[in-house]
Design an enzyme around this catalytic site. Sequence first.
Site, short mmCIF file in Angstrom:
data_model
loop_
_atom_site.label_atom_id
_atom_site.label_comp_id
_atom_site.label_asym_id
_atom_site.label_seq_id
_atom_site.Cartn_x
_atom_site.Cartn_y
_atom_site.Cartn_z
N GLY A 1 0.82 -1.20 0.00
CA GLY A 1 0.00 0.00 0.00
C GLY A 1 0.85 1.25 0.00
O GLY A 1 1.99 1.22 0.50
N GLN B 1 2.91 9.94 1.40
CA GLN B 1 4.20 9.24 1.33
C GLN B 1 4.99 9.60 0.08
O GLN B 1 6.20 9.35 0.01
CB GLN B 1 3.98 7.72 1.34
CG GLN B 1 3.43 7.21 2.66
CD GLN B 1 3.30 5.70 2.64
OE1 GLN B 1 2.31 5.18 2.16
NE2 GLN B 1 4.29 4.99 3.14
N CYS C 1 5.88 -0.27 7.05
CA CYS C 1 5.51 0.91 6.27
C CYS C 1 6.70 1.34 5.44
O CYS C 1 7.82 1.38 5.95
CB CYS C 1 5.09 2.02 7.22
SG CYS C 1 4.59 3.53 6.39
N LEU C 2 6.46 1.68 4.18
CA LEU C 2 7.58 2.10 3.31
C LEU C 2 8.21 3.39 3.82
O LEU C 2 9.35 3.70 3.47
CB LEU C 2 7.09 2.27 1.87
CG LEU C 2 6.64 0.97 1.18
CD1 LEU C 2 6.06 1.27 -0.19
CD2 LEU C 2 7.79 -0.02 1.08
N HIS D 1 -4.40 1.07 7.57
CA HIS D 1 -3.05 1.63 7.68
C HIS D 1 -2.90 2.83 6.73
O HIS D 1 -2.41 3.89 7.15
CB HIS D 1 -2.03 0.53 7.36
CG HIS D 1 -0.61 1.00 7.31
ND1 HIS D 1 0.35 0.55 8.19
CD2 HIS D 1 0.02 1.87 6.48
CE1 HIS D 1 1.50 1.14 7.91
NE2 HIS D 1 1.33 1.94 6.87
N GLU D 2 -3.33 2.65 5.49
CA GLU D 2 -3.18 3.73 4.50
C GLU D 2 -4.08 4.91 4.83
O GLU D 2 -3.71 6.06 4.65
CB GLU D 2 -3.49 3.21 3.08
CG GLU D 2 -2.59 2.08 2.59
CD GLU D 2 -1.10 2.36 2.77
OE1 GLU D 2 -0.69 3.52 2.64
OE2 GLU D 2 -0.36 1.40 3.05
N HIS E 1 -2.60 7.31 7.13
CA HIS E 1 -1.65 8.24 6.50
C HIS E 1 -2.34 9.54 6.08
O HIS E 1 -1.75 10.61 6.13
CB HIS E 1 -1.03 7.61 5.24
CG HIS E 1 0.15 6.73 5.51
ND1 HIS E 1 1.33 7.20 6.07
CD2 HIS E 1 0.36 5.41 5.29
CE1 HIS E 1 2.19 6.19 6.17
NE2 HIS E 1 1.63 5.09 5.71
NI NI Z 1 2.53 3.23 5.67
#
Ligand code: NI
Length: 170
Positions: free
Chosen positions: A44, A49, A90-91, A132-133, A136
């Site tokens: 995701g 991000q 998480c990236l 999760h997304e 963000h």
């Molecule tokens: Ni993330």
Amino acid sequence: MLEIYRLGEDVLREKTKDVKVFDSAFSLLIDAMFETLDDADGVGLAAPQIGVSERFFIVDLHRGSGSRYVFVNPEIIETSLEEVPYEEGCLSVPGVYRNIMRPEKIKVQAQNVEGKRFTIEAEGLLARVIQHENDHLNGKLFVDYLPPEDQEKIEKRMRKMEKKEKRKRK
Ligand code: NI
């Protein structure tokens, strides 16, 4: 490939704005996000991000067109009472994985890349990634759910990593 912003960057903490224009530039940006997500081996990716303070994110559970989702201006309208643990990463916080409790099932309303409205019920990994997304978009990261001592440790580790990479670039 798009640059992925990491913990410590302000854009990850900003309040995001609704998407109002669904044009070809937006669609191209979504395509670039899928490429970036694929390259980073993630499931995701949310707009903040990649440095865009707007309300949208993408999900790709199995690396392929059949498992791709785009959520624009999403609202989680229902959540199950039951919460389950799942190890998240998480990236924007590379190398860190922690068990986080979240509702097992959710119902989401959103728009697709063309602006068309849809409702989806999700459970399992899909429900996990969506939550999760969606966090963000509210300036929230999964590490925020952890005890303060652990958060400090992670921030330190990220700063160290950042320094190391800066040295490498020189
Ligand atoms: Ni993330």
